[in-house]
Write an enzyme that holds these catalytic residues in place. Sequence first.
Site, PDB file in Angstrom:
ATOM      1  N   ASP A  61       0.871  -1.175   0.000  1.00 50.21           N
ATOM      2  CA  ASP A  61       0.000   0.000   0.000  1.00 50.21           C
ATOM      3  C   ASP A  61       0.907   1.224   0.000  1.00 50.21           C
ATOM      4  OD1 ASP A  61      -1.743   2.072   0.429  1.00 50.21           O
ATOM      5  OD2 ASP A  61      -2.592   1.298   2.290  1.00 50.21           O
ATOM      6  N   VAL A  62       1.010   1.893  -1.152  1.00 49.72           N
ATOM      7  CA  VAL A  62       1.972   2.988  -1.267  1.00 49.72           C
ATOM      8  C   VAL A  62       1.613   4.178  -0.384  1.00 49.72           C
ATOM      9  CG1 VAL A  62       2.690   2.334  -3.591  1.00 49.72           C
ATOM     10  CG2 VAL A  62       0.844   4.026  -3.286  1.00 49.72           C
ATOM     11  N   ASN A  88       4.092   4.646 -10.067  1.00 51.82           N
ATOM     12  CA  ASN A  88       2.998   4.648 -11.022  1.00 51.82           C
ATOM     13  C   ASN A  88       1.616   4.569 -10.375  1.00 51.82           C
ATOM     14  OD1 ASN A  88       1.571   3.991 -13.680  1.00 51.82           O
ATOM     15  ND2 ASN A  88       1.255   2.093 -12.532  1.00 51.82           N
ATOM     16  N   SER A 139       0.723  13.141 -15.306  1.00 50.20           N
ATOM     17  CA  SER A 139      -0.377  13.142 -16.274  1.00 50.20           C
ATOM     18  C   SER A 139      -0.414  14.501 -16.957  1.00 50.20           C
ATOM     19  CB  SER A 139      -1.703  12.897 -15.548  1.00 50.20           C
ATOM     20  OG  SER A 139      -2.813  13.099 -16.394  1.00 50.20           O
ATOM     21  N   SER A 141      -2.949  15.912 -16.889  1.00 54.10           N
ATOM     22  CA  SER A 141      -3.800  16.549 -15.884  1.00 54.10           C
ATOM     23  C   SER A 141      -2.984  17.231 -14.795  1.00 54.10           C
ATOM     24  CB  SER A 141      -4.751  15.521 -15.266  1.00 54.10           C
ATOM     25  OG  SER A 141      -5.630  14.991 -16.238  1.00 54.10           O
ATOM     26  N   TYR A 152      -7.836  15.252  -8.794  1.00 51.97           N
ATOM     27  CA  TYR A 152      -6.776  14.583  -9.555  1.00 51.97           C
ATOM     28  C   TYR A 152      -5.799  15.613 -10.111  1.00 51.97           C
ATOM     29  CZ  TYR A 152      -4.788  11.349 -13.044  1.00 51.97           C
ATOM     30  OH  TYR A 152      -3.949  10.566 -13.810  1.00 51.97           O
ATOM     31  N   THR A 187      -6.568   1.573 -20.221  1.00 48.87           N
ATOM     32  CA  THR A 187      -6.291   0.798 -19.018  1.00 48.87           C
ATOM     33  C   THR A 187      -7.608   0.280 -18.468  1.00 48.87           C
ATOM     34  OG1 THR A 187      -6.542   2.633 -17.452  1.00 48.87           O
ATOM     35  CG2 THR A 187      -4.368   2.364 -18.466  1.00 48.87           C
TER      36      THR A 187
END
Length: 254
Positions: A61-62, A88, A139, A141, A152, A187
Site C-alpha cells: 500500500d503505497v 505509477n 499526467s 492533468s 486529480y 487501461t
Amino acid sequence: MNRFTGKVVIVTGAGSGIGAATARRFAEEGASVVLAGRTEEKLRKVAESLPAGRALVHVTDVAQMEAVQGLVRAAVDRFGALHVMVNNAGVAPEGKITEASPDDWRKVMAIDVDGVFHGCRAAIPELAKTRGSVINVSSVSGLGGDWGLSFYNAAKGAVTNFTRALAMDHARDGIRINAVCPSLTRTDLTEEMYGNRELMAKFAERIPMGRGAEPEEIAAVIAFLASDDARFVTGVNLPVDGGLTASNGQPPQA
C-alpha cells in the site's frame, strides 16, 4: 535491446495498465522487476508473464511509508541493489469540489502524492549507490486543468513540480528524476470510456494523432527515461499525449 541487463526495477501499480506494461518492458530489456500493488492476484498474473527468477511480487500500500520502505528492502534483499524506481500507482476520483467527497480528496492525495513521496524517500538512498533514476507517472492533468477532476489535477500538479524539485536536489548525487505525463491511455480504469463512441470521438478530435495511447507506448517512454540514452535528462515532465499539449485549445479548422 538489453539496456537493463543486471538492473533492478521497482514498479508500483504493477497489476494492470501502464504499470503492468512497464514491468514487462523492463523485463524484456533484461531487468529484474519488483511488482508492487495492493492486489496480489493481479501482480502474480503479471509476474507469470515475466522471465522466471527475475520477478518478485510484493503486496504494497503505497499510502503507507513503512510499506514502501519494506518494498525497497525486499528488492535489495532479493536482487542486491536498486537502479530504477517507477512511481505509477494512482487513482482519479471524479466530480466537482462540491460533489466529490473529502474522503475522495484524502484518498487521491494519499495514493497519488504521498505514494510518490514515499517511493522517492525510500528509494533515493539506494539509488545514490547505483546512480539510478526515478520515473514518476504524472499526467497531462498535472500540466493543465480538466472538467470534473480537480482533486486529480491537484494531485498530479503536485507530482509534476515535486519531480522538478527533486531532480534539482539530487542531480549531484548522480540520480536522475523525471516524470511522464500521459493523456488518455487504455487501461482498466478507462475501459468504460473507450466503450463510449461519442466520448472517444471528442478525444479523437482534440488529440492530433486521433487516438488514445496504449499502455505499452507509455512504458516505452518510461524505459527511455530510465536508460542511459537519457543520461543527460533530469527534471523533465514529458508529455506522452499524441500532440494534445501542442494545442492552444482552439478547435480544428474545417
